[in-house]
Write an enzyme that holds these catalytic residues in place. Structure first.
Site, PDB file in Angstrom:
ATOM      1  N   LYS A   9      -0.122  81.091 -93.421  1.00 24.35           N
ATOM      2  CA  LYS A   9       0.879  81.960 -93.299  1.00 24.35           C
ATOM      3  C   LYS A   9       2.354  81.238 -93.776  1.00 24.35           C
ATOM      4  O   LYS A   9       2.314  80.317 -93.843  1.00 24.35           O
ATOM      5  CB  LYS A   9       0.749  82.342 -91.789  1.00 24.35           C
ATOM      6  CG  LYS A   9      -0.349  83.116 -91.463  1.00 24.35           C
ATOM      7  CD  LYS A   9      -0.481  83.356 -89.896  1.00 24.35           C
ATOM      8  CE  LYS A   9      -1.857  84.092 -89.432  1.00 24.35           C
ATOM      9  NZ  LYS A   9      -1.866  84.605 -88.121  1.00 24.35           N
ATOM     10  N   PHE A  57       1.642  93.569 -79.979  1.00 18.34           N
ATOM     11  CA  PHE A  57       2.298  92.609 -80.999  1.00 18.34           C
ATOM     12  C   PHE A  57       2.232  93.037 -82.497  1.00 18.34           C
ATOM     13  O   PHE A  57       2.835  91.933 -83.335  1.00 18.34           O
ATOM     14  CB  PHE A  57       1.362  90.955 -80.757  1.00 18.34           C
ATOM     15  CG  PHE A  57      -0.109  91.332 -81.217  1.00 18.34           C
ATOM     16  CD1 PHE A  57      -0.398  91.235 -82.260  1.00 18.34           C
ATOM     17  CD2 PHE A  57      -0.705  91.583 -79.877  1.00 18.34           C
ATOM     18  CE1 PHE A  57      -1.713  91.309 -82.471  1.00 18.34           C
ATOM     19  CE2 PHE A  57      -2.162  91.588 -80.027  1.00 18.34           C
ATOM     20  CZ  PHE A  57      -2.644  91.696 -81.359  1.00 18.34           C
ATOM     21  N   ARG A  85     -12.992  79.064 -88.729  1.00 21.66           N
ATOM     22  CA  ARG A  85     -12.478  79.508 -87.329  1.00 21.66           C
ATOM     23  C   ARG A  85     -12.599  78.331 -86.247  1.00 21.66           C
ATOM     24  O   ARG A  85     -11.614  78.083 -85.640  1.00 21.66           O
ATOM     25  CB  ARG A  85     -13.366  80.649 -86.765  1.00 21.66           C
ATOM     26  CG  ARG A  85     -13.674  81.755 -87.358  1.00 21.66           C
ATOM     27  CD  ARG A  85     -12.411  82.792 -87.337  1.00 21.66           C
ATOM     28  NE  ARG A  85     -12.103  83.219 -85.933  1.00 21.66           N
ATOM     29  CZ  ARG A  85     -11.143  84.055 -85.800  1.00 21.66           C
ATOM     30  NH1 ARG A  85     -10.363  84.529 -86.787  1.00 21.66           N
ATOM     31  NH2 ARG A  85     -10.745  84.501 -84.400  1.00 21.66           N
ATOM     32  N   THR A  91      -6.645  81.520 -81.130  1.00 16.86           N
ATOM     33  CA  THR A  91      -5.453  82.170 -81.347  1.00 16.86           C
ATOM     34  C   THR A  91      -4.176  81.342 -80.915  1.00 16.86           C
ATOM     35  O   THR A  91      -3.081  81.421 -81.653  1.00 16.86           O
ATOM     36  CB  THR A  91      -5.532  83.469 -81.210  1.00 16.86           C
ATOM     37  OG1 THR A  91      -6.729  84.053 -81.351  1.00 16.86           O
ATOM     38  CG2 THR A  91      -4.429  84.425 -81.614  1.00 16.86           C
ATOM     39  N   ARG A 100      -4.130  74.970 -85.523  1.00 15.24           N
ATOM     40  CA  ARG A 100      -3.377  75.508 -84.505  1.00 15.24           C
ATOM     41  C   ARG A 100      -3.155  74.907 -83.354  1.00 15.24           C
ATOM     42  O   ARG A 100      -1.897  74.453 -83.057  1.00 15.24           O
ATOM     43  CB  ARG A 100      -3.873  76.762 -84.080  1.00 15.24           C
ATOM     44  CG  ARG A 100      -3.948  77.865 -85.272  1.00 15.24           C
ATOM     45  CD  ARG A 100      -4.658  79.034 -84.938  1.00 15.24           C
ATOM     46  NE  ARG A 100      -4.527  80.071 -85.658  1.00 15.24           N
ATOM     47  CZ  ARG A 100      -5.314  81.361 -85.474  1.00 15.24           C
ATOM     48  NH1 ARG A 100      -6.337  81.479 -84.646  1.00 15.24           N
ATOM     49  NH2 ARG A 100      -4.952  82.510 -86.209  1.00 15.24           N
ATOM     50  N   GLU A 124     -11.369  91.563 -96.430  1.00 16.13           N
ATOM     51  CA  GLU A 124      -9.975  90.988 -96.403  1.00 16.13           C
ATOM     52  C   GLU A 124     -10.079  90.249 -97.871  1.00 16.13           C
ATOM     53  O   GLU A 124      -9.069  90.316 -98.637  1.00 16.13           O
ATOM     54  CB  GLU A 124     -10.001  89.938 -95.574  1.00 16.13           C
ATOM     55  CG  GLU A 124      -9.902  90.771 -94.003  1.00 16.13           C
ATOM     56  CD  GLU A 124      -9.820  89.600 -92.957  1.00 16.13           C
ATOM     57  OE1 GLU A 124      -9.786  90.345 -91.813  1.00 16.13           O
ATOM     58  OE2 GLU A 124     -10.062  88.357 -93.084  1.00 16.13           O
TER      59      GLU A 124
END
Ligand SMILES: Nc1ncnc2c1ncn2[C@@H]1O[C@H](COP(=O)(O)OP(=O)(O)O)[C@@H](O)[C@H]1O
Ligand SMILES: [Mg+2]
Length: 137
Positions: A9, A57, A85, A91, A100, A124
């Site tokens: 990202k 969000f 994952r 998340t 993360r 996707e």
């Protein structure tokens, strides 16, 4: 062999973490079969995140993912969806040892996206990569 879509990202690109993130996936044995850098439009972002439309969000998510260039790639390997994952972490970034968990600044700026099922992966991948862009389908 399974394929999955990974997005590195805009926060990761900004912070110079692209190489470190790719390393974690490659070191686990996942193979990069397609990759590009792209500053996506709101239309592409809305297609990609359509399942989240209407959530509190959603606006912030679309603003963020379109705020700068990202790196999109297709990773391949046995069980690639689940493996990605696990390497990403949850998340909110609460799991140490994951991308993360180690580096995310928050739930929005959480560095990476990975498809959550075979159906999502197929949908996707088709948003980000066309025929003839290095993927064998
Ligand atoms: N409660 C939340 N507040 C802010 N952003 C969120 C929240 N939940 C999810 N998001 C953002 O939306 C993205 C997509 O959400 P989701 O698909 O549930 O998570 P994941 O990316 O782990 O699959 C997340 O990666 C995160 O950037
Ligand atoms: Mg998701």
């Amino acid at each position: 062999m399974e394929q999955t879509l990974v997005l590195i990202k805009p926060d990761a690109v900004e912070r110079g973490l692209v190489g470190k993130i790719i390393n974690r996936f490659e070191e686990k044995g996942l193979k990069i079969v397609a990759m590009k850098m792209e500053h996506i439009s709101r239309e592409v972002a809305e297609a990609h995140y359509r399942e989240h439309r209407g959530k509190p969000f959603y606006r912030e998510l679309v603003d963020f993912i379109t705020s700068g260039p990202l790196v999109a790639m297709v990773l391949q390997g046995p069980g690639a969806i689940e493996t990605v994952r696990r390497i990403m972490g949850d998340t909110a970034g609460t799991t140490p040892g994951t991308i993360r968990g180690d580096w995310a600044e928050g739930v929005t700026r959480n560095l990476v996206h990975g498809s959550d099922s075979p159906a999502s992966a197929a949908r996707e991948i088709a948003i980000f990569f066309g025929q003839g862009e290095g993927i064998t389908r």
